[in-house]
Design an enzyme around this catalytic site. Structure first.
Site, PDB file in Angstrom:
ATOM      1  N   HIS A  26       1.090  -1.160  -0.024  1.00 43.45           N
ATOM      2  CA  HIS A  26      -0.006   0.018   0.015  1.00 43.45           C
ATOM      3  C   HIS A  26       0.790   1.232  -0.070  1.00 43.45           C
ATOM      4  CE1 HIS A  26      -3.667  -2.208   1.074  1.00 43.45           C
ATOM      5  NE2 HIS A  26      -2.680  -3.078   1.628  1.00 43.45           N
ATOM      6  N   ASN A  28       0.706   4.652   0.727  1.00 45.17           N
ATOM      7  CA  ASN A  28       0.937   5.406   1.794  1.00 45.17           C
ATOM      8  C   ASN A  28       1.396   4.497   3.163  1.00 45.17           C
ATOM      9  OD1 ASN A  28       0.375   8.308   1.266  1.00 45.17           O
ATOM     10  ND2 ASN A  28      -1.586   7.123   0.515  1.00 45.17           N
ATOM     11  N   HIS A  77      -2.218  10.054   5.679  1.00 41.40           N
ATOM     12  CA  HIS A  77      -3.296  10.471   4.814  1.00 41.40           C
ATOM     13  C   HIS A  77      -3.335  12.206   5.110  1.00 41.40           C
ATOM     14  CE1 HIS A  77      -5.653   6.771   4.064  1.00 41.40           C
ATOM     15  NE2 HIS A  77      -4.262   6.997   3.293  1.00 41.40           N
ATOM     16  N   THR A 111      -5.321   3.964  -2.454  1.00 43.40           N
ATOM     17  CA  THR A 111      -6.675   4.490  -2.675  1.00 43.40           C
ATOM     18  C   THR A 111      -6.977   5.941  -3.430  1.00 43.40           C
ATOM     19  OG1 THR A 111      -6.865   3.368  -0.473  1.00 43.40           O
ATOM     20  CG2 THR A 111      -9.034   4.045  -1.486  1.00 43.40           C
ATOM     21  N   ARG A 113      -7.642   9.441  -3.499  1.00 38.43           N
ATOM     22  CA  ARG A 113      -8.169  10.200  -2.242  1.00 38.43           C
ATOM     23  C   ARG A 113      -8.320  11.724  -2.619  1.00 38.43           C
ATOM     24  NH1 ARG A 113      -4.869  11.611   1.725  1.00 38.43           N
ATOM     25  NH2 ARG A 113      -3.162  10.435   0.662  1.00 38.43           N
ATOM     26  N   HIS A 208      -8.263  -8.410  -0.586  1.00 36.37           N
ATOM     27  CA  HIS A 208      -7.903  -8.796   0.753  1.00 36.37           C
ATOM     28  C   HIS A 208      -9.034  -9.671   1.282  1.00 36.37           C
ATOM     29  CE1 HIS A 208      -5.258  -5.532   0.660  1.00 36.37           C
ATOM     30  NE2 HIS A 208      -5.191  -5.519   1.988  1.00 36.37           N
ATOM     31  N   GLU A 211      -8.614 -11.442   5.983  1.00 34.91           N
ATOM     32  CA  GLU A 211      -7.535 -11.051   6.758  1.00 34.91           C
ATOM     33  C   GLU A 211      -7.672 -11.230   8.142  1.00 34.91           C
ATOM     34  OE1 GLU A 211      -6.667  -7.055   5.983  1.00 34.91           O
ATOM     35  OE2 GLU A 211      -4.862  -6.979   7.514  1.00 34.91           O
ATOM     36  N   ASP A 293       3.197  -5.529   2.635  1.00 31.88           N
ATOM     37  CA  ASP A 293       1.855  -4.847   2.978  1.00 31.88           C
ATOM     38  C   ASP A 293       2.219  -3.440   3.190  1.00 31.88           C
ATOM     39  OD1 ASP A 293      -0.797  -4.923   3.454  1.00 31.88           O
ATOM     40  OD2 ASP A 293      -0.546  -5.707   5.457  1.00 31.88           O
ATOM     41  N   ASP A 294       2.844  -3.123   4.382  1.00 31.49           N
ATOM     42  CA  ASP A 294       2.745  -1.513   4.965  1.00 31.49           C
ATOM     43  C   ASP A 294       4.396  -1.321   5.426  1.00 31.49           C
ATOM     44  OD1 ASP A 294       0.126  -0.392   4.330  1.00 31.49           O
ATOM     45  OD2 ASP A 294      -0.551  -2.191   5.575  1.00 31.49           O
TER      46      ASP A 294
HETATM   47  C1  6MZ Z   1      -6.516  -3.637   4.803  1.00 37.62           C
HETATM   48  C2  6MZ Z   1      -5.018  -1.933   4.499  1.00 37.62           C
HETATM   49  C3  6MZ Z   1      -4.305  -2.536   5.203  1.00 37.62           C
HETATM   50  O1  6MZ Z   1      -4.225   3.208  -0.252  1.00 37.62           O
HETATM   51  O2  6MZ Z   1      -3.525   5.330   1.016  1.00 37.62           O
HETATM   52  N1  6MZ Z   1      -4.610  -0.762   4.116  1.00 37.62           N
HETATM   53  N2  6MZ Z   1      -6.191  -2.466   4.171  1.00 37.62           N
HETATM   54  N3  6MZ Z   1      -5.758  -4.142   5.814  1.00 37.62           N
HETATM   55  C4  6MZ Z   1      -4.381  -3.848   6.114  1.00 37.62           C
HETATM   56  N4  6MZ Z   1      -3.568  -4.507   6.607  1.00 37.62           N
HETATM   57  C5  6MZ Z   1      -2.896  -3.988   7.898  1.00 37.62           C
HETATM   58  N5  6MZ Z   1      -2.874  -1.836   5.150  1.00 37.62           N
HETATM   59  C6  6MZ Z   1      -3.223  -0.863   4.515  1.00 37.62           C
HETATM   60  O3  6MZ Z   1      -2.533   2.984   1.835  1.00 37.62           O
HETATM   61  C7  6MZ Z   1      -3.152   3.011   3.075  1.00 37.62           C
HETATM   62  C8  6MZ Z   1      -4.508   2.268   2.869  1.00 37.62           C
HETATM   63  O4  6MZ Z   1      -4.151   1.012   2.536  1.00 37.62           O
HETATM   64  C9  6MZ Z   1      -5.269   0.036   3.374  1.00 37.62           C
HETATM   65  C10 6MZ Z   1      -6.229   0.768   4.016  1.00 37.62           C
HETATM   66  O5  6MZ Z   1      -7.276   1.416   3.346  1.00 37.62           O
HETATM   67  C11 6MZ Z   1      -5.148   2.198   4.404  1.00 37.62           C
HETATM   68  O6  6MZ Z   1      -6.180   3.470   4.702  1.00 37.62           O
HETATM   69  P1  6MZ Z   1      -3.108   4.023   0.554  1.00 37.62           P
HETATM   70  O7  6MZ Z   1      -2.124   4.294  -0.369  1.00 37.62           O
END
Ligand code: 6MZ
Length: 354
Positions: A26, A28, A77, A111, A113, A208, A211, A293-294
């Site tokens: 993702h 952000n 965000h 997403t 935004r 997803h 989860e 993931d993040d």
């Molecule tokens: C579900 C997740 C996530 O879209 O603003 N996001 N959704 N489960 C997860 N597991 C931890 N991790 C991230 O990136 C941030 C967005 O990605 C999704 C959420 O909607 C979060 O707001 P972007 O680039």
């Protein structure tokens, strides 16, 4: 005899040299500390009185609940509230994956935004991301998935589908499909007609699914769309809160699973890493791809995810190599592209094992 420490160093060096693909990142959630600091400086130039909790709240505590993670996303965000910030973030995230993790192909997801206060629209945000992707001079191919947030309305999700369809044609395939993400406890069945329509139009789907626990009906419905890849899929296998039907729907068509080890353990959906369903799926030869993931929120990297998998699931160098090479089968690209990417990986094999 080599000490444990020598062995670990050898393994780390091997993994650092390993060419990789990243299929679940993702945008952000992937922002590094350095980029956050840079964005804070920029924001303060614009608004000297601006006070951020990003510095304190975002990345300090290592153990988080899913709710904590979602609070962090809101802070991020707030920081990425204009096109320039979106462009900086995209550029930095791509550079870090390419340079630090030796990623050769990445599918980012974000997403769309809007931020009325700065005039940023959903489309100008996505265009800023795309423009930064195009400008990247790193040795990496980058594709984009537009994300539908589970918390959003059907109308918003339909807009995202239209945008993805339009931009896929306009960018000649830089935008390749849709992601379904957001708070995994929020029901998503209402989006199924939109997801089916997306598939009909040739967009790829990375959803997803499962989860969190106790989403059996929803998981069955989402798997029946069917998606092209599954994000997380923690509770699909019968030994992990799933059942035989979910196993059949996943393993029958061999829908690849994006495995996010650190994310699942840190957010508490998996108690200890040894219990992660990754081992069960591997045992039956199911396609699995290690992903971050993040990486910003969870303080990880793709190298660290491979190191973790190697350590906890006792993977040999050959198995790590195969895991990385086979991930190419799951990318949203043509057969020819995959063959070329595999050739590129294979040309790096000797150096990796040396
Ligand atoms: C579900 C997740 C996530 O879209 O603003 N996001 N959704 N489960 C997860 N597991 C931890 N991790 C991230 O990136 C941030 C967005 O990605 C999704 C959420 O909607 C979060 O707001 P972007 O680039």
């Amino acid at each position: 005899m080599a000490s444990l420490h020598d062995e670990e160093s050898r393994q780390r060096r091997f993994i650092e040299k390993l060419p990789k693909v990243e299929l679940h990142a993702h945008l952000n959630g992937s922002i590094s500390q350095q980029t956050i600091q840079r964005l804070i400086v920029l924001r303060r130039q614009r608004d000297p009185s601006w006070n951020s909790s990003c510095e304190n709240a975002t990345l300090e505590s290592r153990s988080k609940t899913l709710a904590d993670c979602f609070a962090v996303f809101s802070l991020l965000h707030d920081l990425v509230d204009n096109e320039e910030a979106a462009s900086i973030v995209t550029n930095d995230v791509i550079r870090e994956f390419a340079q630090d993790d030796n990623v050769k192909y990445i599918e980012l997801r974000t997403t769309p935004r809007a931020m009325p206060a700065t005039g940023m629209t959903k489309e100008s945000y996505v265009r800023a991301v795309l423009s930064a992707m195009r400008k990247s001079e790193e040795d990496i191919t980058v594709r984009l998935l537009l994300a539908i947030d589970r918390r959003t309305s059907i109308e918003d999700a339909a807009d995202t589908l239209e945008m993805a369809d339009r931009l896929r044609k306009e960018t000649n395939g830089l935008v390749i499909g849709l992601d379904l993400s957001g708070d995994p406890t929020k029901p998503a069945e209402k989006f199924i007609p939109i997801l089916k329509e997306a598939k009909k139009r040739g967009l790829k789907l990375a959803l997803h699914i499962a989860e969190v626990n106790n989403m059996t009906d929803e998981s069955r419905a989402l798997l029946s769309v069917p998606p092209d890849r599954i994000g997380h899929g923690v509770f699909l296998h019968p030994d992990h809160g799933g059942n035989a039907q979910l196993l059949r729907l996943t393993h029958g068509p061999k829908i690849p699973i994006e495995i996010c080890l650190t994310s699942n353990v840190t957010s508490g959906t998996v108690k200890v890493i040894q219990d992660h369903c990754f081992s069960q799926w591997r045992l039956i030869g199911h396609p699995c791809i290690l992903c971050t993931d993040d990486k910003g929120v969870f303080s990880t990297s793709l190298n660290e995810e491979y190191i973790l998998a190697a350590k906890e699931f006792h993977l040999s160098f050959e198995e790590l190599w195969d895991l990385s090479l086979q991930s190419i089968d799951s990318i949203f690209e043509s057969k020819e592209f995959k063959t070329e990417l595999k050739a590129k990986f294979l040309s790096a094999k000797e150096r990796c094992f040396s």
